[in-house]
Design an enzyme around this catalytic site. Structure first.
Site, mmCIF file in Angstrom:
data_model
loop_
_atom_site.group_PDB
_atom_site.id
_atom_site.type_symbol
_atom_site.label_atom_id
_atom_site.label_comp_id
_atom_site.label_asym_id
_atom_site.label_seq_id
_atom_site.Cartn_x
_atom_site.Cartn_y
_atom_site.Cartn_z
ATOM 1 N N LYS A 144 0.911 -1.192 0.381
ATOM 2 C CA LYS A 144 0.497 0.002 0.504
ATOM 3 C C LYS A 144 0.806 1.207 -0.175
ATOM 4 C CE LYS A 144 -4.360 1.453 2.043
ATOM 5 N NZ LYS A 144 -4.955 1.213 3.494
HETATM 6 O O1 G3P Z 1 -7.602 1.708 5.366
HETATM 7 C C1 G3P Z 1 -8.294 3.218 4.889
HETATM 8 C C2 G3P Z 1 -9.639 3.503 5.496
HETATM 9 O O2 G3P Z 1 -10.709 2.781 4.712
HETATM 10 C C3 G3P Z 1 -9.460 4.078 6.704
HETATM 11 O O3 G3P Z 1 -10.953 4.634 6.073
HETATM 12 O O4 G3P Z 1 -12.526 4.724 8.693
HETATM 13 O O5 G3P Z 1 -10.052 5.908 8.510
HETATM 14 O O6 G3P Z 1 -11.428 7.184 7.088
HETATM 15 P P1 G3P Z 1 -11.545 5.698 7.957
#
Ligand code: G3P
Length: 216
Positions: A83
């Site tokens: 990633k």
């Molecule tokens: O892994 C990336 C993403 O899914 C993060 O989500 O909830 O931290 O905005 P969030």
């Protein structure tokens, strides 16, 4: 459509795998930090149980160190997806990873042009952050829709991975729009099963079954 679970917590991963609907895992440094375990231990735990794609994020911001980390992560398992952040160095690393046969996931994508660049660099997955756009009163789903359309128009092989999913409606919308993957936190995955009419209906069936000889 594939479902990945968005977590570094092995217990949450096990629960999702047990349902037979989880195709892979995505992590990020914030999710890793929540576990209070070392990155290496987390990688061992996850790769011991998950055969599908597992996104593991680099923490460097310069190309050379990103590539060192990418090669180290890739060496841990064939199903590791490196990633990388949506920056010029991250995109350069995405291109090199593709040339070296590594799968990649370009993260922190918030615009159609960023997604276009990720695809041109040969990313395996692109991760638009739906919820974080909604948080700032922008429209996460319209970004997802734009990316799907752009990739279809130009025949890009990069898979659209809807990330930062906050609730079941995000999952339904992502499916409707044609996202290839949604990465979903455990709490939202659990909610996908639920409907009050299912609970009411099941309770009635169970009650009625008690009155049928041989069906209890
Ligand atoms: O892994 C990336 C993403 O899914 C993060 O989500 O909830 O931290 O905005 P969030």
């Amino acid at each position: 459509m594939l479902f990945f679970i968005d977590t570094a917590d092995i217990n949450e991963i096990r629960r999702a795998l047990s349902w037979g609907i989880c195709d892979g895992v995505t992590t990020n440094p914030s999710l890793v930090a929540k576990t209070e375990k070392s990155f290496s231990q987390i990688i061992d735990e996850i790769l011991a149980e998950v055969d599908g794609p597992v996104s593991l994020e680099v923490t460097a911001t310069d190309y050379e160190t990103m590539m060192e980390q990418a090669r180290t992560l890739h060496a841990r398992g064939e199903n590791v997806v490196v990633k990388l952040p949506m920056t010029p160095d991250g995109i350069r690393a995405t291109r090199t990873c593709a040339e070296e046969g590594m799968q990649t996931n370009v993260t922190l994508v918030f615009s159609p042009t960023q997604a276009l660049i990720a695809a041109k660099a040969g990313a395996t997955y692109v991760s638009p952050f739906i919820g974080r756009l909604d948080d700032v009163a922008a429209d996460g789903m319209s970004l997802l829709s734009d990316i799907v359309e752009i990739y279809q128009n130009h025949g890009f092989a990069t898979q659209v991975l809807a990330a930062s999913i906050r609730h079941p409606e995000h999952v339904a919308d992502a499916a409707r729009i044609g996202a290839d993957v949604a990465t979903i936190p455990i709490g939202v995955l659990e909610k996908l099963f639920r409907h009050p009419l299912t609970d009411v209906g099941l309770a009635r069936f169970m009650e009625d079954a008690k009155r049928v000889p041989g069906l209890d």
